[in-house]
Design a protein around this motif. Sequence first.
Motif, PDB file in Angstrom:
ATOM      1  N   ASP A  34      21.561 -17.276   5.168  1.00  0.00           N
ATOM      2  CA  ASP A  34      22.293 -16.802   3.723  1.00  0.00           C
ATOM      3  C   ASP A  34      21.408 -15.620   3.105  1.00  0.00           C
ATOM      4  N   ILE A  35      21.368 -14.410   3.405  1.00  0.00           N
ATOM      5  CA  ILE A  35      20.451 -13.435   2.866  1.00  0.00           C
ATOM      6  C   ILE A  35      20.869 -12.316   2.138  1.00  0.00           C
ATOM      7  N   ILE A  36      20.370 -11.972   1.250  1.00  0.00           N
ATOM      8  CA  ILE A  36      20.789 -10.665   0.482  1.00  0.00           C
ATOM      9  C   ILE A  36      19.619  -9.537   0.310  1.00  0.00           C
ATOM     10  N   ALA A  37      20.051  -8.478   0.010  1.00  0.00           N
ATOM     11  CA  ALA A  37      19.172  -7.491  -0.049  1.00  0.00           C
ATOM     12  C   ALA A  37      19.417  -6.600  -1.316  1.00  0.00           C
ATOM     13  N   VAL A  38      18.451  -6.343  -1.921  1.00  0.00           N
ATOM     14  CA  VAL A  38      18.471  -5.389  -3.447  1.00  0.00           C
ATOM     15  C   VAL A  38      17.549  -4.048  -3.018  1.00  0.00           C
ATOM     16  N   LYS A  39      17.656  -3.103  -3.876  1.00  0.00           N
ATOM     17  CA  LYS A  39      16.876  -1.726  -3.662  1.00  0.00           C
ATOM     18  C   LYS A  39      15.403  -2.068  -4.169  1.00  0.00           C
ATOM     19  N   GLY A  40      15.311  -2.462  -5.200  1.00  0.00           N
ATOM     20  CA  GLY A  40      14.157  -2.707  -5.871  1.00  0.00           C
ATOM     21  C   GLY A  40      13.555  -4.089  -5.754  1.00  0.00           C
ATOM     22  N   ASN A  41      12.535  -4.368  -6.593  1.00  0.00           N
ATOM     23  CA  ASN A  41      11.972  -5.625  -6.515  1.00  0.00           C
ATOM     24  C   ASN A  41      12.155  -6.262  -7.777  1.00  0.00           C
ATOM     25  N   VAL A  98      14.187  -2.023   1.384  1.00  0.00           N
ATOM     26  CA  VAL A  98      14.747  -2.982   0.459  1.00  0.00           C
ATOM     27  C   VAL A  98      14.072  -4.226   0.332  1.00  0.00           C
ATOM     28  N   THR A  99      14.464  -5.115  -0.625  1.00  0.00           N
ATOM     29  CA  THR A  99      13.905  -6.402  -0.835  1.00  0.00           C
ATOM     30  C   THR A  99      14.858  -7.472  -0.566  1.00  0.00           C
ATOM     31  N   LEU A 100      14.455  -8.224   0.628  1.00  0.00           N
ATOM     32  CA  LEU A 100      15.155  -9.464   0.723  1.00  0.00           C
ATOM     33  C   LEU A 100      14.963 -10.451  -0.166  1.00  0.00           C
ATOM     34  N   LEU A 101      16.021 -11.476  -0.078  1.00  0.00           N
ATOM     35  CA  LEU A 101      16.083 -12.572  -0.739  1.00  0.00           C
ATOM     36  C   LEU A 101      17.104 -13.554  -0.258  1.00  0.00           C
ATOM     37  N   PRO A 102      16.843 -14.908  -0.540  1.00  0.00           N
ATOM     38  CA  PRO A 102      17.773 -15.780  -0.037  1.00  0.00           C
ATOM     39  C   PRO A 102      19.302 -15.496  -0.918  1.00  0.00           C
ATOM     40  N   GLY A 103      20.537 -16.023  -0.411  1.00  0.00           N
ATOM     41  CA  GLY A 103      21.577 -15.869  -1.040  1.00  0.00           C
ATOM     42  C   GLY A 103      21.472 -16.572  -2.352  1.00  0.00           C
ATOM     43  N   LEU A 104      22.306 -15.905  -3.375  1.00  0.00           N
ATOM     44  CA  LEU A 104      22.156 -16.550  -4.788  1.00  0.00           C
ATOM     45  C   LEU A 104      23.232 -17.732  -4.757  1.00  0.00           C
ATOM     46  N   GLU A 120      30.625 -10.820  -2.760  1.00  0.00           N
ATOM     47  CA  GLU A 120      30.181  -9.436  -2.566  1.00  0.00           C
ATOM     48  C   GLU A 120      29.083  -9.309  -3.593  1.00  0.00           C
ATOM     49  N   ALA A 121      28.908  -9.839  -4.708  1.00  0.00           N
ATOM     50  CA  ALA A 121      27.921  -9.797  -5.503  1.00  0.00           C
ATOM     51  C   ALA A 121      26.610 -10.488  -5.174  1.00  0.00           C
ATOM     52  N   GLY A 122      26.609 -11.317  -3.951  1.00  0.00           N
ATOM     53  CA  GLY A 122      25.509 -11.845  -3.468  1.00  0.00           C
ATOM     54  C   GLY A 122      25.164 -13.261  -3.684  1.00  0.00           C
ATOM     55  N   PHE A 123      26.290 -13.782  -4.079  1.00  0.00           N
ATOM     56  CA  PHE A 123      26.510 -15.268  -4.281  1.00  0.00           C
ATOM     57  C   PHE A 123      27.063 -15.943  -3.013  1.00  0.00           C
ATOM     58  N   THR A 124      26.105 -16.459  -2.259  1.00  0.00           N
ATOM     59  CA  THR A 124      26.614 -16.994  -1.043  1.00  0.00           C
ATOM     60  C   THR A 124      26.861 -18.787  -0.920  1.00  0.00           C
ATOM     61  N   THR A 125      26.709 -19.312  -2.347  1.00  0.00           N
ATOM     62  CA  THR A 125      26.966 -20.656  -2.553  1.00  0.00           C
ATOM     63  C   THR A 125      27.219 -20.753  -4.063  1.00  0.00           C
ATOM     64  N   VAL A 126      28.202 -21.534  -3.909  1.00  0.00           N
ATOM     65  CA  VAL A 126      28.489 -21.860  -5.782  1.00  0.00           C
ATOM     66  C   VAL A 126      28.882 -23.484  -5.757  1.00  0.00           C
ATOM     67  N   ARG A 127      28.364 -23.957  -6.763  1.00  0.00           N
ATOM     68  CA  ARG A 127      29.035 -25.365  -7.158  1.00  0.00           C
ATOM     69  C   ARG A 127      30.042 -25.243  -8.175  1.00  0.00           C
ATOM     70  N   ASP A 128      31.209 -25.611  -7.787  1.00  0.00           N
ATOM     71  CA  ASP A 128      32.531 -25.448  -8.670  1.00  0.00           C
ATOM     72  C   ASP A 128      32.963 -26.561  -9.501  1.00  0.00           C
ATOM     73  N   LEU A 129      32.844 -26.555 -10.805  1.00  0.00           N
ATOM     74  CA  LEU A 129      33.014 -27.628 -11.334  1.00  0.00           C
ATOM     75  C   LEU A 129      34.280 -28.049 -12.069  1.00  0.00           C
ATOM     76  N   GLY A 130      35.443 -27.985 -11.547  1.00  0.00           N
ATOM     77  CA  GLY A 130      36.819 -28.319 -11.964  1.00  0.00           C
ATOM     78  C   GLY A 130      37.496 -27.165 -12.631  1.00  0.00           C
ATOM     79  N   ASN A 131      38.437 -27.448 -13.527  1.00  0.00           N
ATOM     80  CA  ASN A 131      39.420 -26.311 -13.998  1.00  0.00           C
ATOM     81  C   ASN A 131      40.116 -25.795 -12.944  1.00  0.00           C
TER      82      ASN A 131
END
Length: 373
Positions: free
Chosen positions: A344-351, A43-49, A96-107
């Motif tokens: 905060d680490i995610i993995a995907v199959k490809g590059n 797999v390819t490791l990336l920081p959490g989105l 579950e889609a790989g977003f380990t952090t969000v900036r949530d802006l109202g509403n």
Amino acid sequence: MIDVRSGQEIPDVVVFIEKNKITGVGSRLKISDTVQVIALGDVTLLPGLIDAHTHLLHQYYTRYGDDNSNRLLEMIQLGPAKRALLGVRLAREMLEAGFTTVRDLGNSSINADIALRDAINNGDVPGPRMFVSTRAISPVGGQFQAVTPEAQQLLNQEYVQISGVEEARKAVRQAIYDGADCIKVIANSGSRRLSLEEMKVIVEEAKRANLPVAVHATDGDGPAMTAVEAGVSSIEHAYTVSETVLNLMAKKNIFLVPTDAAGVPKYQERIKRALKAGVRIAIGSDLYYEYPSKTRGQMSAGMYKTYVASGMSAIEVLRAATLNPAELIGNSFIGAIEVGRFADIIAVKGNPITDISELEEVVFVMKDGKVYK
């Protein structure tokens, strides 16, 4: 692993984690017999989105009509408790889609985003690390163009409507007291615009509390220029801003947070102008309509190929999804797989360097040292 800072690909990578922090990372590091091993294979490791512009307590439905119709229904039918419970589901979908952090802006009704953020931080419900704004500060009427006087009272659930410098100051101080991590401002709604004096006071009060200011600015240069002159932290959307505004943003180190639909030439040209000017980009989804066949997280992960089509390289997109929003948020513990940062680490199959759409198929999610997928 993709090192998002350097752009280098590191083969046979080993990451050491103790509790919730990364303590070592490198190629073919020696592993002792005393540690727990999570072997992910090929797999390819990336920081959490990091999604720089979300609305996790906010969902519209096409069957109910346009934004205005949905906005009214949401305010009438859902109070803070139901909004928070909606957020619980959408937060899990984002994680579950790989977003380990969000900036949530109202509403998000009155402080329901605070409740959700705190529940996630306390481990009561799964979700991304949330940085929230509470209600947006806006001109009178919020983002509605026309409602009756009776219905106008409902708008206070979504917006803090201001007229004048002192109301602007009071609104920021209330948001700080309520527990906001950042301040969200609606610079313009139709012909109604906040003044430069109001914007400067908002920035002054926010900076006193060390909070960044995010400004919704659309419809040409005027609203965005007002925000830039006031010294805000980021301009949200800015679909058609000129080189003049972008050059000043670059000079003042103000981020652009695009929330682009795919295949819109004027949006793509704006991205190219921003890159040329040297403006740093932190990508946000700004999704809030239901898509029955996909989760909110799956829809959000599909946004990245839009920016490759607009002229960004894959590594620029990855930085705009990790390092850049981390800096915009003001948190040096997220956004990269580096010693001392949160695990905060995610993995995907490809590059994703060769195919950015790989981010749409995340197979492993770790947040804060805990495996969620």
